[in-house]
Design a protein around this motif. Sequence first.
Motif, PDB file in Angstrom:
ATOM      1  N   SER A  20       0.395   4.179  -2.812  1.00 13.54           N
ATOM      2  CA  SER A  20       0.122   5.580  -2.477  1.00 13.54           C
ATOM      3  C   SER A  20       1.139   6.501  -3.126  1.00 13.54           C
ATOM      4  CB  SER A  20       0.138   5.760  -0.956  1.00 13.54           C
ATOM      5  OG  SER A  20      -0.837   4.962  -0.334  1.00 13.54           O
ATOM      6  N   GLU A  37       0.815  -1.212   0.000  1.00 12.09           N
ATOM      7  CA  GLU A  37       0.000   0.000   0.000  1.00 12.09           C
ATOM      8  C   GLU A  37       0.850   1.264   0.000  1.00 12.09           C
ATOM      9  OE1 GLU A  37      -0.242  -2.453   2.086  1.00 12.09           O
ATOM     10  OE2 GLU A  37      -2.166  -3.434   1.636  1.00 12.09           O
ATOM     11  N   ASP A  69       0.560   9.477  -6.018  1.00  9.88           N
ATOM     12  CA  ASP A  69       1.060  10.851  -5.846  1.00  9.88           C
ATOM     13  C   ASP A  69       2.032  11.263  -6.940  1.00  9.88           C
ATOM     14  OD1 ASP A  69      -0.458  11.123  -3.586  1.00  9.88           O
ATOM     15  OD2 ASP A  69       1.147  10.519  -2.212  1.00  9.88           O
TER      16      ASP A  69
END
Length: 304
Positions: free
Chosen positions: A201, A197, A205
């Motif tokens: 993430s 995860e 971004d």
Amino acid sequence: MRRRTPGRTIDAGLWPYLLVAPTVVGAAYLLVYPLIRNVVISFQHFGMGELIRGGPGFAGWDNYREILGGDEFWSVVRRTFLWTAVNVVLIMVLSTLVALMLQRLGTRMRTVVMSGLVLAWATPQIAATTVFQWLFQSQLGVVNWLLVRIGFDSSEGYTWFAHGPATFTILVILVVWQSVPFAAITLHSALTTVPAEVFESARIDGAGAARMFRSITLPMLRPIFGLVLCLEIIWVFRCFAQIWAISQGGPDTATTTLPIYAFQVAQSLHRYDLAGAASTITVLLLVAVLIAYFRQMFKQEAEL
């Protein structure tokens, strides 16, 4: 319900120590005793005569003065640090790339690659060294044959082991080839502990692979990277079997490192006292390098 007696509680507490005691005693006998014996010999007059009849005399610091006062010794020290730096940098870079590659492979391909790494890692040092000697043999070696085939006609009959830089390069390739599997598998195992995860993430971004490695992978796995780096420094710094089997420190001392130098002094000059002093200095230099690295690593962790 039966109550345990205090005696049985103590025995249960001592049982794990009793199980590991034979290993600890064996390791102390095989590692600590030779080190202490080597230090003692380095402060004695210990040549072939003393080896046969015994009774070595006390020499004080004379052996260390003789070793440290010679230009040859410092030349060997510089070569040893160069040897260690080149090998360790290549090992860490290639191992990290292989570990990152393993993360991106599918299950079947990852199994194939890891099997190859394990086989390379499990190959005995002398067996691998012999294979490299065959590969770079001047007349029947595969390397010369391949270079001639692709257009390097000057490589026909080239004697790799008669030239210092060429021999040094072959030994670097051999040691890196033998070291990368362990480091790569260890780093890959550590990479699997990083939650997926976190990377997802970062990708959302807009972070690229290089940014994720600098900002996520390296900080989270810094202790593992540090451990692998220390192990590789120790292994490369004290490397002996490959160098001695291929070149015995030659040609013209081009591959003479501190372990080879100490062995040459003991074997050729029968000066076991000087060899003991050289070996002790080798251990002290290695310890100093590791202490400096650990201090820097702990300082960086404290600043985080």
